[in-house]
Enzyme design. Structure first.
Site, PDB file in Angstrom:
ATOM      1  N   GLY A  53       9.254   6.234  29.457  1.00 37.29           N
ATOM      2  CA  GLY A  53       7.906   5.883  29.034  1.00 37.29           C
ATOM      3  C   GLY A  53       7.985   4.559  28.307  1.00 37.29           C
ATOM      4  CD  GLU A  54       6.661   0.227  25.915  1.00 34.63           C
ATOM      5  OE1 GLU A  54       6.964  -0.184  27.049  1.00 34.63           O
ATOM      6  OE2 GLU A  54       7.279  -0.134  24.887  1.00 34.63           O
ATOM      7  CB  SER A  55      10.805   2.819  23.583  1.00 31.90           C
ATOM      8  OG  SER A  55      10.754   1.405  23.469  1.00 31.90           O
ATOM      9  CB  CYS A  85      14.294   4.838  30.694  1.00 39.47           C
ATOM     10  SG  CYS A  85      13.732   3.137  30.909  1.00 39.47           S
ATOM     11  NE  ARG A 114      10.713  -1.804  24.004  1.00 37.61           N
ATOM     12  CZ  ARG A 114       9.810  -2.753  23.767  1.00 37.61           C
ATOM     13  NH1 ARG A 114      10.112  -3.798  23.015  1.00 37.61           N
ATOM     14  NH2 ARG A 114       8.611  -2.663  24.288  1.00 37.61           N
ATOM     15  CB  ILE A 145      11.688   1.551  35.756  1.00 37.04           C
ATOM     16  CG1 ILE A 145      11.792   2.102  37.195  1.00 37.04           C
ATOM     17  CG2 ILE A 145      10.297   0.986  35.499  1.00 37.04           C
ATOM     18  CD1 ILE A 145      10.981   3.324  37.441  1.00 37.04           C
ATOM     19  NE  ARG A 146       8.653  -3.319  31.027  1.00 31.27           N
ATOM     20  CZ  ARG A 146       8.288  -4.439  30.386  1.00 31.27           C
ATOM     21  NH1 ARG A 146       7.944  -5.508  31.062  1.00 31.27           N
ATOM     22  NH2 ARG A 146       8.257  -4.486  29.082  1.00 31.27           N
ATOM     23  CG  HIS A 186      13.746   6.557  35.037  1.00 30.60           C
ATOM     24  ND1 HIS A 186      13.182   7.058  33.897  1.00 30.60           N
ATOM     25  CD2 HIS A 186      13.625   5.209  34.961  1.00 30.60           C
ATOM     26  CE1 HIS A 186      12.729   6.056  33.154  1.00 30.60           C
ATOM     27  NE2 HIS A 186      12.993   4.917  33.769  1.00 30.60           N
ATOM     28  CD  GLU A 188      13.271  10.669  34.678  1.00 28.85           C
ATOM     29  OE1 GLU A 188      14.521  10.762  34.694  1.00 28.85           O
ATOM     30  OE2 GLU A 188      12.659   9.747  34.092  1.00 28.85           O
TER      31      GLU A 188
END
Lengths: 207, 300
Positions: A53-55, A85, A114, A145-146, A186, A188
């Site tokens: 997600g967005e940390s 992530c 990050r 992903i990023r 990821h 998942e």
């Protein structure tokens, strides 16, 4: 070891991110994935997944909804945790490239950078060799992903995987310290669930 | 480790759709300056949408609305570390090429801007950067996915602060998906014809009960309750355009909408975060917008 009569309840921190994919992965691997958004829900689980997600968003919500301290305490008391992530960022004891005031839960004696691999156009798929998987040496198909990477690890941390090729070759992307597991990528999303199986086993072994 | 490995591949469907998965449960906010982008990041936005004018101003000022100035987008990319999205006109593949070159994380092929092509949308498979597109119904969503969209947002009616069209579009999508799931297999051929969408995608939606990509909502969301209602109607996250920076207290409202999106199913939390936010954007009723000026009808 006797077979457990009920599958372990593994929480997925459900403040933001790819929660559903982790719950589905845990269910497939013989655990019972449950959503965690409140303190009492932290106390009810045998293990915890911090999703992608967005940390920065997850960190803010952890503070606002007063979950940061209970989760920190649970990790310190030995709760098994797996972060993918953003989850890896949140489990790092030290963070590079965060926003001003960004905190982590900690638990892993590592420094994580990050957005280390760059922006979305740099996001990629690759095959990785991962040490310590329960079944076999076949490479894990990994989706980044990023993604963050691990800059340096403390003495008690086991490096499970590094990037094999490209400009980031050799960068650490999967680590384990005691019952805390983290990946830059990821599983998942890629559907290769051996890391989830490994984590479910870690939780089951603590019984 | 790392002795034998395949190449690293960028721009795959998995990487593009996966990026949207990471935004789920979050709020993406329209910003027109670097300062607004910082406010959004501080409030807990999962991403910002960089544009020159918010939809309410595009609506008020009229004229042709285009991709933003690259300097503005650069400034916003510099200012924040969360993902940055930007809008290209429908069919304007060169604006999209420029946005990819600037390093934006997602391109919104958006009906909020003036369309550049009234026949063709952008061939989104040709890009490394992922695209989000608007849709008012299932057929439109599946056509965009066929063209390579990696994320869908219901269109709503941008720049109004009136949530009614977003509600209609979310309900329509949900109902059409549910209907497909109830059809016997031999009726899916005609269902695909009626939806004007490829048969294989129609079968996939019928089997899984969901779109193959993440579905957000947009267009008219102005309050924490609006966001929570859209989530209860099946949205996986929320775009807020004019609703934040056209309100009395943007920072507070932005943060409240973020919290309500996480606890969308807990009315106690939504009630708590809805207090003391000051004026919501004034808004206009979609009914009062003359039909030629309704943005949701752009795109096909």
């Amino acid at each position: 070891m006797t077979a457990p009569t009920t599958p372990p309840a593994i929480g997925v921190l459900a403040l933001q991110g790819d929660v559903r994919e982790h719950v589905a992965a845990l269910d497939t691997c013989g655990a019972r994935g449950v959503l965690v958004r409140r303190e009492r829900e932290v106390e009810a689980v045998d293990g915890l997944v911090i999703p992608g997600g967005e940390s920065t968003t997850i960190d803010k919500l952890l503070g606002i909804f007063e979950l940061r301290d209970p989760i920190r305490a649970a990790i310190r008391a030995g709760l098994p945790v797996y972060g993918s992530c953003a989850g890896m960022i949140l489990l790092a004891d030290r963070l590079e490239g965060g926003v001003e005031g960004q905190q982590t839960l900690g638990g892993l004696d590592v420094t994580v950078r990050r957005n280390a691999f760059g922006r979305q156009v740099d996001s990629f798929e690759t095959d990785l060799e991962v040490a310590g998987l329960p079944d076999g040496d076949l490479p894990v198909h990994a989706v980044f992903i990023r993604a963050p990477w691990v800059e340096e690890v403390g003495p008690g941390v086991q490096v499970l995987a590094t990037v094999g090729s490209g400009p980031a070759a050799g960068r650490i992307v999967a680590v384990r310290e005691r019952d805390v597991l983290a990946t830059s990528f990821h599983p998942e999303i890629s559907g290769d669930l051996r890391l989830h199986r490994m984590f479910v086993q870690i939780v089951a072994d603590r019984g | 480790m790392g002795t034998e490995s395949t190449e690293n591949i960028t721009g795959t469907a998995k990487v593009k759709r996966g990026m949207a998965e990471m935004l789920k449960g979050g709020v993406i906010m329209d910003v027109v300056t670097a300062d607004q982008a910082k406010i959004a990041e501080d409030a807990g936005a999962v991403a910002v949408m960089a544009l020159e004018r918010v939809p309410a101003d595009i609506r008020a000022q009229g004229g042709v609305a285009r991709m933003s100035d690259p300097d503005l987008i650069d400034g916003i990319i510099e200012a924040v570390s969360i993902p940055v999205m930007a809008k290209a006109r429908i069919g304007h593949f060169v604006e999209a090429q420029v946005l990819q070159s600037l390093g934006v994380d997602y391109v919104d092929e958006s009906e909020v801007l003036t369309p550049a092509d009234y026949t063709h949308h952008i061939d989104k498979w040709a890009f490394t950067v992922p695209f989000v597109c608007g849709a008012t119904n299932l057929g439109e969503a599946l056509r965009r996915i066929t063209e390579g969209a990696a994320m869908i947002r219901s269109k709503g009616e941008a720049g109004t602060g009136d949530v009614s069209n977003a509600t209609t579009h979310m309900r329509t999508l949900r109902d059409e998906i549910r209907r497909l799931g109830s059809l016997p297999e031999d009726e899916l051929f005609v269902a695909a014809k009626e939806l004007q969408a490829p048969y294989d995608l129609v079968v996939e939606v019928a089997r899984t009960g969901k779109l193959p990509v993440v579905l957000f909502t947009a267009g008219g969301i102005a309050t924490p309750s609006d966001a929570a209602m859209m989530m209860q109607l099946g949205a996986e996250g929320v775009f807020v355009g004019s609703g934040i920076f056209k309100s009395g207290n943007p920072a507070e409202r932005a943060s409240a909408i973020v919290k309500a999106t996480t606890f969308y199913d807990d009315a106690d939390v939504v009630a708590k975060v809805s207090r003391g936010l000051g004026e919501a954007m004034v808004g206009i009723n979609v009914e009062d917008v003359p039909e030629p000026h309704r943005l949701a009808e752009r795109g096909w």
